[in-house]
Design an enzyme around this catalytic site. Structure first.
Site, PDB file in Angstrom:
ATOM      1  N   LYS A 165      32.094  -2.983   2.674  1.00  0.00           N
ATOM      2  CA  LYS A 165      32.354  -3.670   1.394  1.00  0.00           C
ATOM      3  C   LYS A 165      33.823  -4.046   1.292  1.00  0.00           C
ATOM      4  CE  LYS A 165      28.589  -1.444  -1.087  1.00  0.00           C
ATOM      5  NZ  LYS A 165      28.130  -0.256  -1.815  1.00  0.00           N
ATOM      6  N   ASP A 225      26.578  -3.880  -9.816  1.00  0.00           N
ATOM      7  CA  ASP A 225      25.299  -3.425  -9.255  1.00  0.00           C
ATOM      8  C   ASP A 225      24.109  -3.924 -10.076  1.00  0.00           C
ATOM      9  OD1 ASP A 225      25.346  -1.893  -6.884  1.00  0.00           O
ATOM     10  OD2 ASP A 225      26.286  -0.215  -7.938  1.00  0.00           O
ATOM     11  N   GLN A 236      29.325   4.263  -5.643  1.00  0.00           N
ATOM     12  CA  GLN A 236      28.386   4.339  -4.525  1.00  0.00           C
ATOM     13  C   GLN A 236      27.382   5.474  -4.750  1.00  0.00           C
ATOM     14  OE1 GLN A 236      28.240   2.164  -1.956  1.00  0.00           O
ATOM     15  NE2 GLN A 236      26.571   3.239  -0.930  1.00  0.00           N
TER      16      GLN A 236
HETATM   17  N1  GUN Z   1      23.716   3.028  -2.238  1.00  0.00           N
HETATM   18  C1  GUN Z   1      22.828   2.324  -1.480  1.00  0.00           C
HETATM   19  N2  GUN Z   1      22.673   1.079  -1.971  1.00  0.00           N
HETATM   20  C2  GUN Z   1      23.462   0.985  -3.064  1.00  0.00           C
HETATM   21  C3  GUN Z   1      23.740  -0.068  -3.982  1.00  0.00           C
HETATM   22  O1  GUN Z   1      23.198  -1.183  -3.918  1.00  0.00           O
HETATM   23  N3  GUN Z   1      24.634   0.224  -4.962  1.00  0.00           N
HETATM   24  C4  GUN Z   1      25.227   1.443  -5.078  1.00  0.00           C
HETATM   25  N4  GUN Z   1      26.083   1.638  -6.085  1.00  0.00           N
HETATM   26  N5  GUN Z   1      24.994   2.442  -4.231  1.00  0.00           N
HETATM   27  C5  GUN Z   1      24.123   2.197  -3.229  1.00  0.00           C
END
Ligand code: GUN
Length: 281
Positions: free
Chosen positions: A52, A119, A96
């Site tokens: 990311k 998200d 996350q």
């Molecule tokens: N962990 C796995 N996929 C995601 C996601 O799309 N967003 C977040 N915040 N954590 C994750």
């Protein structure tokens, strides 16, 4: 069969986003900022977060990762989110998942300002999406949706079957396809005859976490199949779809890896830019 190259489509999307960020910078003299909070040292989360950060920098976003040890108190995390909510240089906040057990996921999600919720997990965004209003859309289903639209721009009247009903994938994916006038079925572990449901589908989105669950004789000829699964097995990482056999019947199929994954991250960057633009209104 069309192999849906998520890596390539994501690279193209990032190129468009990079251009957009540079235009925003020229116009407003600032760039969208993304802050990711990572708690603990789970390997998959570390890898996601590193990617990311790398791609956020590539498109020119202001990017920051805040790392906390597994033992951090819930209050410290909530306080940090409140601080970021007030910080005008931050357009998007992502915590996350998964979180350690002593931290309440719902509380964390609801503390993030809906306008900074990249998200799309905040109940306000979930509600807006289901009402068909403007909202942040969860990154994984958004990425799947964009790939499906590349293959089939007009989805009206298509039968779409979601395998899995999670808040992360199945439910928001269903909303996106409903908006496109698909007839949507959400299946799950108690569905009586999953194979029969899949055989009806023009579009299958598999997000259940069962290695190679979807077989060739579950798939109608010329269906579009999107594989969200990432499963560790003895033979390596495989999806929820038996790739080799399904590739012989489907019209289009995403590989694992190289399908949904890169699109998810590109959509996070897209959501950050969307939050920035909405904050200017
Ligand atoms: N962990 C796995 N996929 C995601 C996601 O799309 N967003 C977040 N915040 N954590 C994750």
């Amino acid at each position: 069969m069309i192999l849906i190259d998520g890596k390539k489509i994501a690279a193209e999307l990032r190129e468009e986003l990079k251009q957009e960020v540079s235009e925003l910078k020229a116009k407003y003299n600032k760039v969208p900022g993304l802050t990711v909070i990572l708690i603990g040292d789970m390997a998959p989360s570390q890898i996601y977060v590193r990617n990311k950060e790398k791609f956020a920098n590539e498109v020119g976003l202001k990017s920051e990762v805040i790392r906390y040890p597994e033992t951090i108190e819930e209050k410290a995390v909530l306080d940090k989110i409140e601080e970021l909510n007030k910080d005008e240089s931050i357009s998007g906040i992502l915590v996350q998942l998964p979180l350690p057990n002593h931290i309440d996921k719902q509380k964390v999600i609801e503390t993030i300002l809906p306008g900074k919720d990249v998200d799309g997990f905040h109940p306000m965004n979930v509600g807006n999406l289901s009402s068909g209003y403007e909202s942040s859309v969860p990154c994984t289903p958004l990425g799947c949706y964009l790939m499906i639209k590349k293959i089939e721009p007009n989805l009206s009247g298509k039968k779409a079957v979601m395998i899995g009903r999670s808040n992360l994938n199945g439910k928001p994916m269903a909303q996106l396809l409903l908006k496109e006038n698909c007839t949507v079925t959400i299946t799950h572990s108690r569905t009586k005859d999953l194979k029969a449901e899949c055989l009806e589908a023009d579009i299958i989105v598999a997000a259940v976490g069962i290695p190679e669950l979807v077989k060739a004789d579950w798939v109608k000829k010329d269906a579009i199949v999107i594989d969200v699964g990432i499963n560790k097995t003895d033979k390596g990482i495989v999806g929820d779809v038996a790739f080799d056999e399904v590739s012989k019947v489907a019209k289009a199929l995403t590989p694992v890896p190289g399908g949904v994954g890169p699109m998810t991250i590109a959509c996070l960057l897209k959501n950050t830019i969307e939050c920035f633009k909405r904050s200017l209104k």
